[in-house]
Design a protein around this motif. Structure first.
Motif, PDB file in Angstrom:
ATOM      1  N   UNK A  95      30.924  21.926  39.726  1.00 12.37           N
ATOM      2  CA  UNK A  95      31.227  23.280  39.259  1.00 12.37           C
ATOM      3  C   UNK A  95      32.252  23.948  40.167  1.00 12.37           C
ATOM      4  N   UNK A  96      32.902  24.963  39.614  1.00 12.13           N
ATOM      5  CA  UNK A  96      33.904  25.724  40.367  1.00 12.13           C
ATOM      6  C   UNK A  96      33.754  27.191  40.021  1.00 12.13           C
ATOM      7  N   UNK A  97      34.298  28.055  40.891  1.00 10.53           N
ATOM      8  CA  UNK A  97      34.242  29.501  40.674  1.00 10.53           C
ATOM      9  C   UNK A  97      35.652  30.047  40.454  1.00 10.53           C
ATOM     10  N   UNK A  98      35.759  31.029  39.553  1.00 12.66           N
ATOM     11  CA  UNK A  98      36.987  31.811  39.410  1.00 12.66           C
ATOM     12  C   UNK A  98      36.584  33.285  39.360  1.00 12.66           C
ATOM     13  N   UNK A  99      37.166  34.077  40.253  1.00 13.47           N
ATOM     14  CA  UNK A  99      36.868  35.503  40.239  1.00 13.47           C
ATOM     15  C   UNK A  99      38.127  36.325  40.275  1.00 13.47           C
ATOM     16  N   UNK A 100      38.114  37.450  39.565  1.00 11.62           N
ATOM     17  CA  UNK A 100      39.273  38.347  39.572  1.00 11.62           C
ATOM     18  C   UNK A 100      38.873  39.676  40.195  1.00 11.62           C
ATOM     19  N   UNK A 101      39.644  40.116  41.204  1.00 11.02           N
ATOM     20  CA  UNK A 101      39.438  41.396  41.863  1.00 11.02           C
ATOM     21  C   UNK A 101      38.009  41.477  42.418  1.00 11.02           C
ATOM     22  N   UNK A 102      37.202  42.457  42.000  1.00 10.58           N
ATOM     23  CA  UNK A 102      35.810  42.531  42.451  1.00 10.58           C
ATOM     24  C   UNK A 102      35.110  41.190  42.264  1.00 10.58           C
ATOM     25  N   UNK A 127      40.485  32.446  43.438  1.00 11.30           N
ATOM     26  CA  UNK A 127      40.347  33.881  43.606  1.00 11.30           C
ATOM     27  C   UNK A 127      41.616  34.569  43.118  1.00 11.30           C
ATOM     28  N   UNK A 128      41.454  35.757  42.551  1.00 11.50           N
ATOM     29  CA  UNK A 128      42.584  36.428  41.919  1.00 11.50           C
ATOM     30  C   UNK A 128      42.612  37.914  42.272  1.00 11.50           C
ATOM     31  N   UNK A 129      43.789  38.389  42.662  1.00 11.06           N
ATOM     32  CA  UNK A 129      44.017  39.817  42.933  1.00 11.06           C
ATOM     33  C   UNK A 129      42.990  40.403  43.896  1.00 11.06           C
ATOM     34  N   UNK A 130      42.658  39.657  44.945  1.00 12.81           N
ATOM     35  CA  UNK A 130      41.661  40.129  45.899  1.00 12.81           C
ATOM     36  C   UNK A 130      42.053  39.746  47.317  1.00 12.81           C
ATOM     37  N   UNK A 131      42.446  40.705  48.147  1.00 13.87           N
ATOM     38  CA  UNK A 131      42.713  40.408  49.559  1.00 13.87           C
ATOM     39  C   UNK A 131      41.442  39.898  50.233  1.00 13.87           C
ATOM     40  N   UNK A 132      41.594  39.159  51.313  1.00 12.62           N
ATOM     41  CA  UNK A 132      40.434  38.660  52.044  1.00 12.62           C
ATOM     42  C   UNK A 132      39.550  39.832  52.460  1.00 12.62           C
TER      43      UNK A 132
END
Length: 270
Positions: A95-102, A127-132
């Motif tokens: 499995x893999x994760x994809x997250x945008x912003x929050x 990860x998308x549109x999310x600074x560390x």
């Protein structure tokens, strides 16, 4: 006993939305929504994505079929709930994760929880549109903003159609949800780790016209994610604002990139 199992199954389906089930899929892609977002956008990815992937989209409390549930303001409690729902579907699949912003932060905390408690990690984290998180991303206190200021904020970030931003009924329902989700990010305090917490590759996608527009600062702002993992780290800049992924070409690029990465990652694991 059967009633308890059914109740648990129903609960899991409330938390995870899979519109297009693929029993023969090799990978599960778990998608995490942005602040104010629901599960539908990412759940629809399952229709036109590589057949090797089955997509499950996270549905947070206070929206869609969970409308009557109170908003959560604790990212760690959210991650724990997601992990409970995830375990039955990821035990026998890569499995893999994809997250945008929050969603990137919730995906990250969920990955940490999985590793710490169950010794499991996503094959890859996108990860998308999310600074560390250790860069302390600036989140406006929406509770101190007028409705007009919230509208301006939505227009700057993009992603919300203008006709909806001008719809009073929509705003009356949407603003409390947006405020609750923004509060999650404001409460999330994360310090730079002394050592890598994860071991798998992380890829970041960012919009070229996001709120941080200077290219050099932009890359630095996001590159802090490399401190999180001992795996490889990569950044892709795509044309657009904070919601650049709403553009079909960008969305197709991301979906194809994810599929190729997972295929290569699975080969590296054997």
């Amino acid at each position: 006993m059967e009633t308890a199992v059914y109740a648990k199954s129903t609960r899991n389906e409330k938390v995870l939305n899979c519109l297009y089930q693929k029993p023969d899929a090799v990978f599960k892609l778990i998608c995490f929504p942005w602040a104010g977002g629901g599960s539908i956008h990412f759940a629809k990815w399952g229709q036109k994505i590589n057949g090797l992937l089955e997509v499950h989209a996270v549905r947070l409390a206070g929206r869609e079929t969970r409308l009557e549930e109170p908003f959560s303001d604790d990212i760690y409690q959210i991650a724990e709930e997601i992990v409970t729902a995830l375990l039955p579907i990821i035990r026998d699949k890569a499995f893999a994760f994809f997250g945008h912003s929050l969603g990137s932060y919730i995906a990250f905390v969920t990955a940490l929880h999985l590793k710490e408690k169950y010794k499991m990690e996503p094959l890859h984290i996108f990860l998308s549109s999310a600074p560390a998180p250790q860069s302390r991303p600036q989140v406006p206190d929406l509770n101190k903003l007028s409705e007009e200021q919230v509208r301006d904020h939505l227009l700057i970030f993009g992603g919300t159609p203008k006709h909806l931003i001008e719809d009073q009924d929509f705003l009356k329902q949407y603003i409390p949800l947006l405020k609750a989700d923004a509060h999650i990010v404001k409460k999330f305090i994360f310090n730079k780790p002394s050592k890598a917490l994860l071991s798998r590759d992380i890829t970041c996608f960012i919009g070229s016209e996001d709120t941080i527009k200077d290219i050099e600062d932009n890359v630095v702002y996001f590159s802090g994610w490399k401190d999180i993992t001992s795996g490889k780290f990569d950044v892709h800049k795509l044309p657009g604002d904070h919601f650049y992924l709403m553009e079909p070409d960008n969305e197709n690029f991301i979906k194809n990139y994810i599929a190729k990465c997972l295929e290569l990652s699975s080969l590296d694991c054997f």
